[in-house]
Structures are given as structure tokens and as C-alpha cells.
Design an enzyme around this catalytic site. Structure first.
Site, PDB file in Angstrom:
ATOM      1  N   LEU A 156      17.557   7.178 -39.727  1.00  0.00           N
ATOM      2  CA  LEU A 156      16.434   6.493 -40.371  1.00  0.00           C
ATOM      3  C   LEU A 156      16.119   5.189 -39.631  1.00  0.00           C
ATOM      4  CD1 LEU A 156      17.181   6.944 -44.184  1.00  0.00           C
ATOM      5  CD2 LEU A 156      16.149   8.539 -42.536  1.00  0.00           C
ATOM      6  N   ARG A 194      11.538  -8.778 -41.151  1.00  0.00           N
ATOM      7  CA  ARG A 194      12.384  -9.974 -41.126  1.00  0.00           C
ATOM      8  C   ARG A 194      12.895 -10.333 -39.729  1.00  0.00           C
ATOM      9  NH1 ARG A 194      16.360  -8.341 -45.752  1.00  0.00           N
ATOM     10  NH2 ARG A 194      15.514  -6.294 -45.223  1.00  0.00           N
ATOM     11  N   LYS A 216      13.054  -3.256 -34.741  1.00  0.00           N
ATOM     12  CA  LYS A 216      14.372  -3.894 -34.599  1.00  0.00           C
ATOM     13  C   LYS A 216      15.373  -3.007 -33.883  1.00  0.00           C
ATOM     14  CE  LYS A 216      15.746  -2.887 -39.325  1.00  0.00           C
ATOM     15  NZ  LYS A 216      16.140  -3.514 -40.583  1.00  0.00           N
ATOM     16  N   ASN A 247      28.113   0.876 -51.139  1.00  0.00           N
ATOM     17  CA  ASN A 247      27.535   1.935 -50.319  1.00  0.00           C
ATOM     18  C   ASN A 247      27.125   1.355 -48.972  1.00  0.00           C
ATOM     19  OD1 ASN A 247      26.145   4.175 -49.329  1.00  0.00           O
ATOM     20  ND2 ASN A 247      24.266   3.668 -50.459  1.00  0.00           N
TER      21      ASN A 247
HETATM   22  C1  UD1 Z   1      20.537   0.881 -48.639  1.00  0.00           C
HETATM   23  C2  UD1 Z   1      21.178   1.648 -49.794  1.00  0.00           C
HETATM   24  C3  UD1 Z   1      22.231   0.768 -50.453  1.00  0.00           C
HETATM   25  C4  UD1 Z   1      23.244   0.319 -49.443  1.00  0.00           C
HETATM   26  C5  UD1 Z   1      22.549  -0.379 -48.274  1.00  0.00           C
HETATM   27  C6  UD1 Z   1      23.536  -0.670 -47.168  1.00  0.00           C
HETATM   28  C7  UD1 Z   1      19.436   3.122 -50.645  1.00  0.00           C
HETATM   29  C8  UD1 Z   1      18.482   3.352 -51.734  1.00  0.00           C
HETATM   30  N1  UD1 Z   1      20.169   2.009 -50.755  1.00  0.00           N
HETATM   31  O1  UD1 Z   1      19.840  -0.213 -49.252  1.00  0.00           O
HETATM   32  O2  UD1 Z   1      22.893   1.487 -51.475  1.00  0.00           O
HETATM   33  O3  UD1 Z   1      24.194  -0.528 -50.033  1.00  0.00           O
HETATM   34  O4  UD1 Z   1      21.523   0.469 -47.731  1.00  0.00           O
HETATM   35  O5  UD1 Z   1      22.931  -1.449 -46.192  1.00  0.00           O
HETATM   36  O6  UD1 Z   1      19.551   3.955 -49.754  1.00  0.00           O
HETATM   37  N2  UD1 Z   1      14.171   3.368 -44.220  1.00  0.00           N
HETATM   38  C9  UD1 Z   1      13.184   4.175 -43.737  1.00  0.00           C
HETATM   39  N3  UD1 Z   1      12.173   4.529 -44.564  1.00  0.00           N
HETATM   40  C10 UD1 Z   1      12.104   4.139 -45.872  1.00  0.00           C
HETATM   41  C11 UD1 Z   1      13.130   3.308 -46.354  1.00  0.00           C
HETATM   42  C12 UD1 Z   1      14.155   2.930 -45.502  1.00  0.00           C
HETATM   43  O7  UD1 Z   1      13.214   4.577 -42.570  1.00  0.00           O
HETATM   44  O8  UD1 Z   1      11.148   4.539 -46.551  1.00  0.00           O
HETATM   45  C13 UD1 Z   1      15.281   2.972 -43.338  1.00  0.00           C
HETATM   46  C14 UD1 Z   1      15.265   1.482 -43.027  1.00  0.00           C
HETATM   47  O9  UD1 Z   1      14.547   1.219 -41.847  1.00  0.00           O
HETATM   48  C15 UD1 Z   1      16.741   1.187 -42.869  1.00  0.00           C
HETATM   49  C16 UD1 Z   1      17.420   2.196 -43.765  1.00  0.00           C
HETATM   50  O10 UD1 Z   1      16.488   3.222 -43.996  1.00  0.00           O
HETATM   51  O11 UD1 Z   1      17.183   1.429 -41.537  1.00  0.00           O
HETATM   52  C17 UD1 Z   1      17.900   1.583 -45.093  1.00  0.00           C
HETATM   53  O12 UD1 Z   1      16.811   1.084 -45.817  1.00  0.00           O
HETATM   54  P1  UD1 Z   1      16.857  -0.323 -46.561  1.00  0.00           P
HETATM   55  O13 UD1 Z   1      15.543  -0.596 -47.142  1.00  0.00           O
HETATM   56  O14 UD1 Z   1      17.444  -1.345 -45.636  1.00  0.00           O
HETATM   57  O15 UD1 Z   1      17.894  -0.035 -47.716  1.00  0.00           O
HETATM   58  P2  UD1 Z   1      18.749  -1.108 -48.482  1.00  0.00           P
HETATM   59  O16 UD1 Z   1      17.921  -1.725 -49.561  1.00  0.00           O
HETATM   60  O17 UD1 Z   1      19.431  -1.993 -47.533  1.00  0.00           O
END
Ligand code: UD1
Ligand code: MG
Length: 460
Positions: free
Chosen positions: A15, A22, A29, A177
Site C-alpha cells: 500500500l 505531511r 514519500k 497493530n
Molecule cells: C494503520 C492501521 C493501524 C496501525 C497503523 C500502524 C488501519 C485502519 N489502521 O493506521 O491499526 O496501528 O497503521 O502504522 O489499517 N493507504 C492507502 N490507501 C488508503 C489508505 C491508506 O494506500 O486509502 C496506505 C497509506 O499510504 C499508508 C498505509 O496505507 O502507507 C497505512 O495507512 P495510514 O492512513 O497511515 O493508516 P494509520 O492510520 O497509520
């Protein structure tokens, strides 16, 4: 790798569709480097190391560049664009086409979490082989704020509660997680399709797969990894922290597993591909750019900067030396302080010890290059080669105007400007002959004093 996971087929979904807001950056990034290599390339390399050869990249911004940076010789990758960011579950579904092909193991990793190790991914895969449908990679931390919490009972993982949705009691849990998961590859699409977005952020959370899988009669477990492995990158300070952790890990591997001595390891900077053999000593404040190989017994003295270069066994570099791309320093040779070497071969046992520039050159074995020698390799348009045979002696402050060659065993007098080839065993003088004018110094001194006195009187 465990025997079980060796035989199992696998697909990893990476992903990386985030906007990287940010980072305040003009690029995604995951293109930012850690140890001089894009973050995304670290992730794919680790996947390859865990025996995963098929990767689905879920991308948004800079998709073409990210896909190029993710290219790996032993990995086949496909690109899937997530046009709207509706959460991690939604992001995985962007790769539906790749997942639908059917694999035993489906691994979900984040492009911005580059420190994950193959061993951890293998441990997660081993749980799938043991019959789990969902394996979550967790970590324990002193400050769990912001992370999803792992709700565990015995061996079972009951749920992951996102920070924003967690109760006070759940927020006290420090087992979190990491975001990375291993899923039963045949069930994953069906399970993810059942995930809704009724939560604080209104997003489709991949983490809900735990409860969804259990409701369907499946088993979910967590495997623990070191907190460092799950460090994610959201801003430049976190990028610097990831760099620090990466450097610490690799230095330690080099010292403990590789037999490399580092006097002040915290001041040595390595690149992702830096190769350093056993019994090499690295003094403080040394920087290795990409493409460096240092062979056994060499010593890299303090404050040296080395990039795209090879240093053969027993050679000594620095202090304060700069080896640029294409520099190759032969066995037992020396490149000393304030010397710069670029695209040049320094023969075995040769010495380039002080204040010298050697570019586009071949220096023969045992040849001595005097202080302040410069290869004048550039005419403003083209680069030209300087060739120096074995056992030659180049006097201090020589300019070698390339293209030019100096034969084996030849001498070049100090201060020479060499514009024509020097034959083997010849002595070349490329400078004006010295002339001594007896008594002349006293005459000049008298004249200068008189001038000073005259100025003093006129007040000038
Ligand atoms: C996520 C986890 C959380 C965990 C944390 C660890 C979920 C719902 N939550 O939260 O439990 O503790 O990671 O760092 O999974 N991304 C996409 N498309 C989207 C959403 C996200 O590609 O629609 C990618 C982001 O670029 C990123 C990753 O998925 O690389 C995680 O997404 P992010 O929004 O950072 O999740 P967290 O809120 O950090
Ligand atoms: Mg995150």
C-alpha cells in the site's frame, strides 16, 4: 524460510497510495531514500528476501516513478491505482485483480514502513501455514497513541481497535497493530468485501478483517515484531529516525556478523549496498555513498567520503580522502589526506598521499604520486585519460595535462607541467630552469624599505 512457506504460493500487496501530505514534498514519500535507496525498494527487497516473488503495488501519486523505483530482478510486479483514499481495506481491494488469481498467502505491507524484516514476514507466513486466516504483525510500545490496539485472548486475536474508536480501557493496551498482515489468500477478497466504514474516520479499515474473519468461523492471531521494524514514515523527522534505525541495524550486522571494526559506529554512514569485508577498520566520520566495496584488511581513516568505488585488500584511505565513482584502489595502495580520486585505477602498492586530484587515470603498481599532483583531465568539453606506468615517480606539484602518459620507471621533476608523453625510465622536466642572482635580495630589500619610509613621511 520455513519448509511450509517454501511450498506455498504468495502475493504481497504494497500500500503506497498516500498523498504524503505531511512530508511537504514534491514527490511521493515512498520515493524518499533510506540509506540512499527509495523506501519502496527496501520494502520490495525484503519481500523478495521472504520468498515472495509477486507484488501488487497500490499507488496514487507518482505511480510511474514509484513503480520504477520498486522494480526488482526477482519480483514480478503489477500496478493498481487507488484513485480515492477510502482506507486500508479499500486500498487492498484496488489490487483485486491480482489477488483474485489465487495464492495461498496474501501479505499486506505498507510502502512507508521500510524496516520490516524477512524473518518477521516468514513468521507471519508460518502462522498461515498453521491454519490461521488472519495474521497481524504487532509490536509493543511505551507510547501506543494513534495505533490500532490488539485485543488478545489466549492465543487468539479478537479484534483490532483503532485509537480513535477505542475505549479508555482499550487505549491502555500497549500491544499495537503494526499495520502489516498476512491473510489466507483464497478467503481475503471475500472477507475484505464485508468490511464497512462505520467508524470514527468513516474509512474502510483493513483492521476490521480480524472480527470479520472470526465471525466467519476463521482464526486470527498476532505475531510480535520489534517496534523498530514497524516504524512508519509520515514526515521528515520520522524519515530521519528510520534512517537512524536502518544505520544502527546495518552497522551492527557488519560488526557482529561481518567482522568489521568501527571505532565510532554512530558516525559511520552506510548505503544500502555498501559491502565491507571482514577485518576492515573504519575510523570515525566516514560516509559511504552507493556502490562501494571494501576488501579485507583495508583501513578507512577518519573523515573520508567514498562513493561508487572499490578498495582492495590492505589498502589505506584517508584521513580526509574522497573516492568518487569509478575509483579503484589496488591492494596495499594508499590514498591520503585531501586527495580526490575519480574514475581511476590506483595500482597495487601505489601511493597518492597528499593533496592530489587523480581523475580518468591509470596509475601503475608501486608508483608514487607526489603532493599536489593534478591530472588536468578536462578541457571544458571532453575528459581525457592520464596513463602512468608501474614504479614511476611523479614529483610534487606536477600537472599532468591529459591525454598524456608517463612510462614505467619514469621520473617527473617537481613542479612540472607535463604535456607530452614521457618514455619508460626517462626523467621529464616540464618547468623553467632555476636561476640564482647573487646579492639581488639585499638590493630589493633596500628598495622596499626606502619605499616604506617615504610613505611614512608623506602620511600615505
Ligand atoms: C494503520 C492501521 C493501524 C496501525 C497503523 C500502524 C488501519 C485502519 N489502521 O493506521 O491499526 O496501528 O497503521 O502504522 O489499517 N493507504 C492507502 N490507501 C488508503 C489508505 C491508506 O494506500 O486509502 C496506505 C497509506 O499510504 C499508508 C498505509 O496505507 O502507507 C497505512 O495507512 P495510514 O492512513 O497511515 O493508516 P494509520 O492510520 O497509520
Ligand atoms: Mg500511518
Amino acid at each position: 524460510m520455513t519448509a511450509a512457506s517454501t511450498k506455498r504460493t504468495s502475493l504481497a500487496v504494497v500500500l503506497a497510495a498516500g498523498e504524503s501530505t505531511r512530508m511537504k514534498s514534491s514527490r511521493s514519500k515512498v520515493l524518499h531514500p533510506v540509506a540512499n535507496r527509495p523506501m519502496i525498494a527496501h520494502v520490495v527487497d525484503t519481500l523478495a528476501g521472504a520468498g515472495i516473488s509477486e507484488v501488487a503495488l497500490v499507488l496514487g501519486r507518482d505511480a510511474e516513478k514509484v513503480a520504477a523505483a520498486a522494480a526488482h530482478p526477482s519480483v514480478e510486479s503489477s500496478v493498481h491505482i487507488q484513485t480515492e483514499r477510502l482506507g486500508t481495506a479499500h486500498a487492498v481491494l484496488a489490487a483485486r485483480e491480482a489477488i483474485a488469481k489465487g495464492h495461498d498467502d496474501l501479505i499486506v505491507v505498507f510502502g512507508d514502513t521500510p524496516l520490516i524484516t524477512a524473518a518477521t514476514l516468514e513468521a507471519a507466513r508460518a502462522q498461515l501455514a498453521d491454519g490461521a486466516d488472519v495474521v497481524v504483525i504487532g509490536f509493543r510500545t511505551a507510547d501506543p497513541t494513534g495505533y490500532g490496539r490488539l485485543i488478545i485472548e489466549g492465543e487468539e486475536l479478537l479484534a483490532i481497535r483503532e485509537h480513535k474508536d477505542a475505549s479508555e480501557a482499550e487505549r491502555a493496551i500497549t500491544y499495537c497493530n503494526g499495520g502489516l498482515m498476512a491473510l489466507n489468500g483464497y478467503k481475503a477478497l471475500d472477507l475484505i468485501a464485508r468490511i464497512g466504514n462505520a467508524n470514527a474516520k468513516g474509512e474502510y479499515y483493513l483492521t476490521d478483517i480480524v472480527e470479520v474473519a472470526r465471525a466467519a468461523g476463521g482464526r486470527a492471531v498476532a505475531v510480535e515484531a520489534a517496534e523498530a521494524e514497524l516504524t512508519g514514515c509520515n514526515n521528515r523527522a520520522e524519515l530521519a529516525f528510520i534512517e537512524k534505525l536502518w544505520q544502527e541495524r546495518r552497522r551492527r550486522e557488519m560488526m557482529v556478523d561481518g567482522g568489521v571494526s568501527m571505532i565510532a559506529p554512530e558516525t559511520v554512514f552506510l548505503s544500502w549496498d555498501t559491502e565491507i569485508a571482514g577485518d576492515v577498520t573504519i575510523e570515525p566520520n566516514v560516509v559511504f555513498g552507493p556502490g562501494v566495496r571494501i576488501e579485507s584488511g583495508a583501513v578507512i581513516h577518519a573523515f573520508s567520503h567514498i562513493e561508487g568505488a572499490r578498495v582492495a585488500a590492505g589498502a589505506q584511505i584517508g584521513p580526509y580522502a574522497r573516492l568518487r565513482p569509478g575509483a579503484s584502489v589496488g591492494e596495499g595502495a594508499r590514498v591520503g589526506n585531501f586527495c580526490e580520486v575519480k574514475k581511476a585505477e590506483i595500482g597495487p602498492g601505489a601511493k597518492v598521499n597528499h593533496l592530489t586530484y587523480i581523475g580518468d587515470a591509470f596509475i601503475g603498481a608501486r608508483t608514487n604520486i607526489g603532493a599536489g599532483t593534478i591530472t588536468c583531465n578536462y578541457d571544458g568539453i571532453n575528459k581525457h585519460v592520464t596513463q602512468i606506468g608501474a614504479d614511476a615517480f611523479i614529483g610534487s606539484n606536477t600537472s599532468l595535462v591529459a591525454p598524456v602518459s608517463v612510462g614505467e620507471g619514469a621520473y617527473v621533476a617537481s613542479g612540472s607541467v607535463i604535456t607530452a608523453d614521457v618514455p619508460d625510465d626517462a626523467v621529464a622536466f616540464g618547468r623553467a630552469r632555476q636561476e640564482n642572482k647573487e646579492g639581488r635580495a639585499a638590493v630589493i630589500r633596500e628598495r622596499n624599505r626606502a619605499l616604506k619610509d617615504a610613505r611614512g613621511k608623506s602620511g600615505a
